[in-house]
Design a protein around this motif. Structure first.
Motif, PDB file in Angstrom:
ATOM      1  N   ARG A  73      41.148  33.591  32.804  1.00 29.44           N
ATOM      2  CA  ARG A  73      41.390  33.896  31.395  1.00 29.44           C
ATOM      3  C   ARG A  73      42.009  35.283  31.217  1.00 29.44           C
ATOM      4  O   ARG A  73      42.986  35.459  30.468  1.00 29.44           O
ATOM      5  CB  ARG A  73      40.067  33.810  30.627  1.00 29.44           C
ATOM      6  CG  ARG A  73      40.205  34.116  29.136  1.00 29.44           C
ATOM      7  CD  ARG A  73      38.859  34.147  28.445  1.00 29.44           C
ATOM      8  NE  ARG A  73      38.199  32.856  28.485  1.00 29.44           N
ATOM      9  CZ  ARG A  73      36.997  32.640  29.003  1.00 29.44           C
ATOM     10  NH1 ARG A  73      36.315  33.634  29.543  1.00 29.44           N
ATOM     11  NH2 ARG A  73      36.459  31.449  28.979  1.00 29.44           N
ATOM     12  N   ALA A 115      45.764  36.230  29.895  1.00 29.14           N
ATOM     13  CA  ALA A 115      45.941  37.100  28.735  1.00 29.14           C
ATOM     14  C   ALA A 115      46.779  38.316  29.097  1.00 29.14           C
ATOM     15  O   ALA A 115      47.630  38.760  28.307  1.00 29.14           O
ATOM     16  CB  ALA A 115      44.577  37.528  28.197  1.00 29.14           C
ATOM     17  N   GLU A 122      40.052  38.316  24.399  1.00 27.74           N
ATOM     18  CA  GLU A 122      39.531  36.952  24.331  1.00 27.74           C
ATOM     19  C   GLU A 122      38.141  36.865  24.963  1.00 27.74           C
ATOM     20  O   GLU A 122      37.232  36.220  24.421  1.00 27.74           O
ATOM     21  CB  GLU A 122      40.478  35.981  25.049  1.00 27.74           C
ATOM     22  CG  GLU A 122      40.015  34.527  25.000  1.00 27.74           C
ATOM     23  CD  GLU A 122      40.952  33.586  25.745  1.00 27.74           C
ATOM     24  OE1 GLU A 122      40.540  32.455  26.041  1.00 27.74           O
ATOM     25  OE2 GLU A 122      42.097  33.990  26.044  1.00 27.74           O
TER      26      GLU A 122
END
Length: 204
Positions: free
Chosen positions: A75, A79, A99
């Motif tokens: 993740r 990002a 996030e």
């Protein structure tokens, strides 16, 4: 994504529920008894699954306590890649954490329990953010690519180390206030202090 996310099939939702149940059981037992007084078998029993099932989700007890570092790594790297190339490396790292921080804030009860455990057991704290050498090296490589520097240059490694320290500091402060404040705000404060050169507050 939540358990009810329509993008997840029934089987995937069940797997996510089982993973969360195991992590929660591990955290609660360790918070009550201490790190060395809890076994994988006891965690599995508390989550109403077999020890064999536990190892389908986590390779070790510590991994259940710190969460899914592989998912977090993917993740954050995704990002980071989405941040415009003209952004300074440290700012890009801050944006890459957004996030992840939002997810922590949204699942505050679990994360506050996790922070309570890792603060009690500092050996877990470094793993909570950096995950492992694979995560750290992946981030260093990504920062090196962004800056056009060789991966063995000191700058990418320093940026990753400082960014990780800023995130850990924000998380510890957030946990200390029982989640009453905004983790995102604390993260921004930490990165702003670093970006300003960490001026000595006594000098005004």
């Amino acid at each position: 994504m939540t358990f009810d996310d329509p993008q997840l099939g029934r089987r995937d939702r069940k797997k996510r529920q089982t993973r969360t149940a195991l992590a929660t059981a591990a955290l609660r037992l360790v918070a009550e008894r201490g790190l060395d007084q809890v076994t994988v078998e006891e965690i599995s029993e508390a989550a109403d699954v077999s020890a064999r099932t536990f190892f389908n989700y986590f390779p070790t007890k510590d991994d259940a306590l710190v969460g899914d570092t592989e998912v977090d790594r993917v993740r954050v790297l995704r990002a980071l890649a989405a941040v415009p190339a003209e952004q300074p490396a440290l700012e890009a790292m801050r944006r890459a954490f957004v996030e992840l921080v939002d997810e922590m804030q949204g699942d505050a009860e679990l994360w506050l329990l996790r922070m309570r455990v890792v603060v009690q057991h500092p050996v877990l704290l470094a793993r909570l953010v950096s995950g492992n050498a694979t995560t750290e090296q992946a981030l260093v490589s990504a920062v090196a690519d962004r800056t056009g520097l060789p991966v063995d240059h000191g700058y990418p490694a320093l940026v990753v180390a400082v960014a990780g320290a800023a995130l850990r500091t924000a998380m510890v402060r957030w946990a200390a206030c029982g989640g009453a404040g905004s983790l995102a705000t604390l993260l921004d404060e930490a990165f702003a202090a670093v970006a300003a050169g960490l001026p000595d507050p006594r000098t005004g």
